[in-house]
Design a protein around this motif. Structure first.
Motif, PDB file in Angstrom:
ATOM      1  N   GLY A   1      -8.685   6.881  -0.563  1.00  0.00           N
ATOM      2  CA  GLY A   1      -7.461   6.088  -0.548  1.00  0.00           C
ATOM      3  C   GLY A   1      -7.212   5.438   0.795  1.00  0.00           C
ATOM      4  O   GLY A   1      -6.838   4.263   0.871  1.00  0.00           O
TER       5      GLY A   1
ATOM      6  N   LEU B   1      -5.929   4.088  -4.963  1.00  0.00           N
ATOM      7  CA  LEU B   1      -4.760   4.808  -4.475  1.00  0.00           C
ATOM      8  C   LEU B   1      -4.106   5.632  -5.580  1.00  0.00           C
ATOM      9  O   LEU B   1      -3.472   6.658  -5.313  1.00  0.00           O
ATOM     10  CB  LEU B   1      -3.740   3.822  -3.886  1.00  0.00           C
ATOM     11  CG  LEU B   1      -4.206   3.040  -2.643  1.00  0.00           C
ATOM     12  CD1 LEU B   1      -3.157   2.010  -2.247  1.00  0.00           C
ATOM     13  CD2 LEU B   1      -4.486   3.982  -1.488  1.00  0.00           C
TER      14      LEU B   1
ATOM     15  N   LEU C   1       1.123   4.168  -2.846  1.00  0.00           N
ATOM     16  CA  LEU C   1       1.002   5.591  -2.515  1.00  0.00           C
ATOM     17  C   LEU C   1       2.205   6.379  -3.036  1.00  0.00           C
ATOM     18  O   LEU C   1       2.053   7.437  -3.655  1.00  0.00           O
ATOM     19  CB  LEU C   1       0.891   5.770  -1.001  1.00  0.00           C
ATOM     20  CG  LEU C   1      -0.426   5.319  -0.357  1.00  0.00           C
ATOM     21  CD1 LEU C   1      -0.292   5.339   1.161  1.00  0.00           C
ATOM     22  CD2 LEU C   1      -1.572   6.218  -0.784  1.00  0.00           C
TER      23      LEU C   1
ATOM     24  N   GLY D   1      -7.211   1.446   1.459  1.00  0.00           N
ATOM     25  CA  GLY D   1      -6.066   0.809   2.086  1.00  0.00           C
ATOM     26  C   GLY D   1      -6.484  -0.012   3.303  1.00  0.00           C
ATOM     27  O   GLY D   1      -6.003  -1.120   3.515  1.00  0.00           O
TER      28      GLY D   1
ATOM     29  N   ILE E   1       0.844  -1.197   0.000  1.00  0.00           N
ATOM     30  CA  ILE E   1       0.000   0.000   0.000  1.00  0.00           C
ATOM     31  C   ILE E   1       0.876   1.243   0.000  1.00  0.00           C
ATOM     32  O   ILE E   1       0.625   2.206  -0.744  1.00  0.00           O
ATOM     33  CB  ILE E   1      -0.945  -0.001   1.221  1.00  0.00           C
ATOM     34  CG1 ILE E   1      -1.974  -1.124   1.087  1.00  0.00           C
ATOM     35  CG2 ILE E   1      -1.647   1.351   1.370  1.00  0.00           C
ATOM     36  CD1 ILE E   1      -2.853  -1.291   2.300  1.00  0.00           C
TER      37      ILE E   1
ATOM     38  N   THR F   1      -7.843  -1.778  -5.188  1.00  0.00           N
ATOM     39  CA  THR F   1      -7.083  -1.024  -4.185  1.00  0.00           C
ATOM     40  C   THR F   1      -6.042  -0.138  -4.852  1.00  0.00           C
ATOM     41  O   THR F   1      -5.947   1.058  -4.562  1.00  0.00           O
ATOM     42  CB  THR F   1      -6.393  -1.989  -3.204  1.00  0.00           C
ATOM     43  OG1 THR F   1      -7.388  -2.782  -2.558  1.00  0.00           O
ATOM     44  CG2 THR F   1      -5.601  -1.226  -2.152  1.00  0.00           C
TER      45      THR F   1
END
Length: 298
Positions: free
Chosen positions: A277, A242, A12, A281, A8, A238
């Protein structure tokens, strides 16, 4: 297996670093084809250097898979058509089309990779899309001719499809390491753009070369490597959500470096994207969702 939180974080960082390309391109002051070519070429050279230093030089020479070769074409297409579209229409219009890619990717992954979309996932995507639309301000119809709008829309759609293809292909589990797949995709992307660079050579001074090196290192090597590593471990929905942090980074950098003001609506849109986001996450940390995502070997 490494913690899902690491991937994650990589997603990002990839989104934020991707947002720096506009800043570097502005300072480099070179044609789009040159910037994209050197972003991919220098990115691959930085990756090779990293693999030598980190003891992974044995992974450099290998037989690439057909899908990674094809994804190099997707990467070059996404970057090239993205910049090309901006020549015909506004950045806001282009971004609005291209960032339909995460939504398209999540839908395709739902059917192809059986990454089931839950209601909470759909809500998170909808919140991100809402925030993104609030951030973008399209110009009036009088500012851009209709013919330019049509060409810009066409190039934006092709860039969006290329971006979606890039995410989906990297999401599929692979025998290759993230370093191998990233190297192939960067190298093939650079080769795809080489003819354009040769046909229209542009003189490059020392200052421009310094900016090109920064482009190759940051939005080239680091951003693509982080994206590939994250995609091999995170569900497409996901990673796609993000990815909406990239336009937030672009807006922030424009405000910080070029004194471009933000309206309250744009700030609210940024907040929605960040919240979406964070929510996505958190959802990916759920044991049930983790069990449904198939991690790669590496």
């Amino acid at each position: 297996m490494q913690s899902q939180a690491l991937y994650i974080l990589l997603a990002l960082l990839s989104a934020i670093i991707m947002g720096t390309i506009g800043v570097f391109a502005k300072y480099a002051a070179l044609p789009a084809e040159q910037i994209t070519f050197f972003r991919l070429l220098l990115g691959s050279l930085f990756l090779i250097s990293f693999m030598f230093i980190s003891g992974k030089k044995g992974d450099i020479f290998h037989k690439p898979s057909k899908r990674h070769l094809f994804n190099g074409l997707m990467l070059a297409g996404f970057m090239s058509f993205y910049v090309k579209a901006i020549e015909y229409t506004s950045m806001a219009n282009v971004i609005m089309v291209i960032y339909l890619a995460p939504l398209l990717t999540a839908i395709v992954a739902h059917f192809v990779f059986r990454e089931r979309l839950k209601l909470v996932n759909i809500i998170a995507i909808a919140v991100a899309l809402t925030g993104f639309s609030l951030m973008s301000t399209a110009p009036s119809a009088s500012e851009i001719p209709d013919a330019g709008q049509s060409k810009g829309l066409l190039f934006s759609v092709v860039a969006m499809l290329s971006y979606s293809g890039f995410m989906l292909i990297n999401r599929k589990p692979s025998q290759a390491s993230p370093y191998q797949s990233t190297l192939v995709q960067l190298s093939v992307g650079a080769l795809c753009l080489l003819p354009l660079v040769i046909m229209e050579p542009v003189p490059i001074d020392a200052e421009q070369l310094a900016w090109l090196l920064a482009i190759g290192l940051i939005p080239g090597f680091l951003a693509i490597l982080f994206a590939v590593k994250a995609l091999q471990h995170l569900p497409a929905v996901t990673f796609g959500t993000l990815a909406y942090l990239e336009p937030v980074a672009v807006v922030f950098l424009a405000w910080w470096l070029f004194a471009e003001s933000l309206t309250p609506i744009q700030l609210f849109g940024c907040s929605l994207i960040i919240l979406a986001g964070i929510a996505q996450g958190g959802l990916s940390q759920s044991p049930r969702l983790r069990s449904k995502s198939t991690p790669s070997r590496y």
